[in-house]
Scaffold this active site. Sequence first.
Site, short mmCIF file in Angstrom:
data_model
loop_
_atom_site.label_atom_id
_atom_site.label_comp_id
_atom_site.label_asym_id
_atom_site.label_seq_id
_atom_site.Cartn_x
_atom_site.Cartn_y
_atom_site.Cartn_z
N GLU A 47 -13.27 47.93 43.84
CA GLU A 47 -13.03 47.33 42.53
C GLU A 47 -11.76 47.82 41.85
OE1 GLU A 47 -15.90 48.58 43.58
OE2 GLU A 47 -17.49 47.12 43.26
N PHE A 109 -31.60 51.78 37.38
CA PHE A 109 -30.80 51.74 38.60
C PHE A 109 -29.48 51.01 38.32
CE2 PHE A 109 -29.67 49.43 42.59
CZ PHE A 109 -29.28 50.55 43.31
N GLN A 110 -28.39 51.63 38.71
CA GLN A 110 -27.04 51.10 38.52
C GLN A 110 -26.70 50.80 37.06
OE1 GLN A 110 -26.36 47.99 41.52
NE2 GLN A 110 -25.70 49.62 42.91
N LYS A 159 -27.87 41.49 32.45
CA LYS A 159 -28.38 40.52 33.40
C LYS A 159 -29.20 39.42 32.70
CE LYS A 159 -30.20 41.03 38.09
NZ LYS A 159 -31.23 40.05 38.25
N MET A 472 6.17 63.87 46.41
CA MET A 472 6.59 64.36 45.10
C MET A 472 6.01 65.74 44.82
SD MET A 472 8.58 63.23 42.90
CE MET A 472 9.20 64.75 42.27
C1 LIG Z 1 -4.33 58.75 41.83
C2 LIG Z 1 -3.32 59.82 41.77
N1 LIG Z 1 -3.62 61.05 42.23
C3 LIG Z 1 -2.70 62.03 42.19
C4 LIG Z 1 -1.47 61.81 41.66
C5 LIG Z 1 -0.44 62.95 41.61
N2 LIG Z 1 0.71 62.61 42.46
C6 LIG Z 1 1.87 62.13 41.96
S1 LIG Z 1 2.98 61.78 43.12
C7 LIG Z 1 1.96 62.30 44.35
C8 LIG Z 1 2.37 62.23 45.78
C9 LIG Z 1 2.55 60.84 46.24
O1 LIG Z 1 2.66 60.82 47.63
P1 LIG Z 1 3.08 59.53 48.42
O2 LIG Z 1 2.30 58.35 47.95
O3 LIG Z 1 3.04 59.81 49.86
O4 LIG Z 1 4.55 59.27 47.92
P2 LIG Z 1 5.89 60.13 48.11
O5 LIG Z 1 5.99 61.03 46.93
O6 LIG Z 1 5.77 60.87 49.40
O7 LIG Z 1 6.95 59.09 48.12
C10 LIG Z 1 0.75 62.75 43.82
C11 LIG Z 1 -0.35 63.30 44.62
C12 LIG Z 1 -1.21 60.51 41.17
N3 LIG Z 1 -0.03 60.19 40.60
N4 LIG Z 1 -2.13 59.54 41.25
#
Ligand SMILES: Cc1ncc(C[n+]2csc(CCOP(=O)(O)OP(=O)(O)O)c2C)c(N)n1
Lengths: 558, 160
Positions: A47, A109-110, A159, A472
Amino acid sequence: MSGAKALIKALKREKVEVIFGLPGGAIMRVYDELYDADIRHILVRHEQSAAHMADGYARVSRRAGVCMTTSGPGATNLVTGLATAYMDSSPIVAITGQVPTSMIGKDAFQETDIIGISTPITKYNMQPRDPSEIPLTVKKAFYIATTGRPGPVLIDLPKDVQDKTADMVFPDSVKIRGYNPDVQPDPSAIAKAADMLLSAERPMIMSGGGVIIANAFQELQAVAEFLQAPVVTTFKGKGSFPENHPLSLGPVGMHGHPEANKLITEADVLLAVASRFSDRSVGRFDDFIATGIKIIHADIDPSEIEKNLPVHIPIIGDVKVILTELLKVLIKKAIKKDRTKWLERVEEVKQQFRNRQDLGSKEITAPKILKKLRELLPIDTIVTTEVGQNQMWASLHFDVIKPGTFFSSTGLGTMGFGFPAAIGAKVACPNVPVVDIAGDGSFGMTANSLATSVLEKIPVIVVILNNSVLGMVAQWQRMFYNRRMIAVDLHNVPDMVKLAEAYGAQGIRVQSMDEFSKAVRLALKSDVTTVIDVPISPEENVFPFVVPGSALKDMVLA
Amino acid sequence: MNKMRIISTIVENKPGVLYKVSNMFRARGFNIDSITVGTTEKTDLSRMTIVINADEPTLKQLVKQLAKLIDVVHVDVIDPQNAIYRELALIKLNAIETKSRLEIISYANVFDSKVVDVSTEHITVEITGTPEKIDAFIKIISPFGIKELARTGVTALTRG
Ligand SMILES: Cc1ncc(C[n+]2csc(CCOP(=O)(O)OP(=O)(O)O)c2C)c(N)n1
């Protein structure tokens, strides 16, 4: 007529053409009514993606996107998507099933209190307790979601309210006492702003995401050209001004161009249009104001004025109207300062930074991939991004030429947004190519949308800048945590090409710039979703960038 | 400089509105000193009176955030100089000895408050007035020993 039937009828009256969703016990009655309705349903595999698809659809079509889920876990899986849309002011209408009214509060439930959960991340939410309320509820939902500052609205439908029948009255319009989205901008504020802009020595425009929402591209460009003011964009506003225009400095802030970050600290008057002054755009607030810059802030949402920064002239209203009126006044007054010196300075700084980029070597790097991608894609291509380095590289190196064709999760920064949003965008705009610029970590979060993309024949292109790490985070560990690399290695699992193929999509791995060009050309011709896996070094950093919590002037160049 | 601010809002009288209002304060990191809710002259509207301690920019931002809530129909900042504002307190005091009983009753008279309950061990008084008046009364009578105390928070209307 049953509540469920009334819901579908009301959605038809709002001209809903498509619903992204996944059924379950508490919403089956509505799905049963959908069986006979002339509304396309797109089945998702989670979702969260339904909400992102509705969001992508909304950003491109500038109409509300609709998603639908069952109660409990179906509803809670929407939360990330709703929060994403809320932070980026995107209009979606989410419909959730709920346990029967007699069971509400009994931990049935749910059952989950989705009204309570979604209150801080929706513009509004409603739970009709009688079927006769449904037509008005739907009318209100679309009205609230799409007017003023847009945002997500949730309708939670017990519902029994779906099942029970009532006499229905379908209203044509709705008035809500506490909600008046049509604010006319104050002409005296516009006149004052015009004076300030005309007498400025070094004016600058900062264009935010609201310019895209308001479709105010031409108006913005006309004002910039009249004033001969350089334009920076916030990240959400990226591509609200053509990035090949001589006055364009591109994105400002954390993901910004160094010339934009440098020059904004030299401007004397800033016209900020539909921007919420995010810390990601202007860096540390105190430092930003300390430059002595005078700020004119135009926005549709009064609560954005002076939320983060003091403002000299606020103008509240639809920015398309504000810019139109402002241009009229500017033309009438027409006495402007000589801007030659400022424009020379702008050109000087621009050249200084732009000449730094060395893209000569043959080896694959992220900036080169993005520049090449720009060359290969038609200018009307819609681009989404995931979150992380991929997003920052896209911000820095992928120039948006046609305004309003670039979308990213800029407010919440949601990994997994880009791919489902691309699918939603493609549904809204089936005749243009849609590309998701991805990281391997982000893509993994909603990769199950490949099933939807393939089965529903919504072909998009995913370009994975695959560094096999959470890039990152890894960059921060290298720069600020003494290379203590914990919890970032993704081990290049899964194999993205095989993953794509497992879902019936096309997967291509490229090892050279030439192969990349070929793959993109192939993908553009393909009528099935194509995942292009581009292995890059896990050590590659994004530069320049502004470390969160620091000032723009302290951007890290390399 | 922080000071007491009274915000008066008219809101839709329906379930969940108090939650939406109070949750907005929480989510944006503002502290509520007191909040009162009750019906108005119109049955479908309620008045919420919110007291906060805030500087001018915070107050302004708060009012805008409140006005932005769709169930909030109207928001006013009430100037205490130009308003009637009252709070009710019920105070249960330890009062076993006759001497303290008489003293409590006389203080209550001075403060225009009422004794509303008496038992062998306690006396309960009711006082309405500005929060400052109630503070002063509490200060005077606290040496008797306060068993229980309940304050309603401020409700207010502008004068005229
Ligand atoms: C849902 C979520 N969890 C954690 C983060 C923290 N976060 C920001 S950038 C990143 C790494 C992203 O990795 P990737 O998608 O492989 O992209 P890259 O930076 O390697 O281009 C994380 C874990 C986030 N922004 N969103």
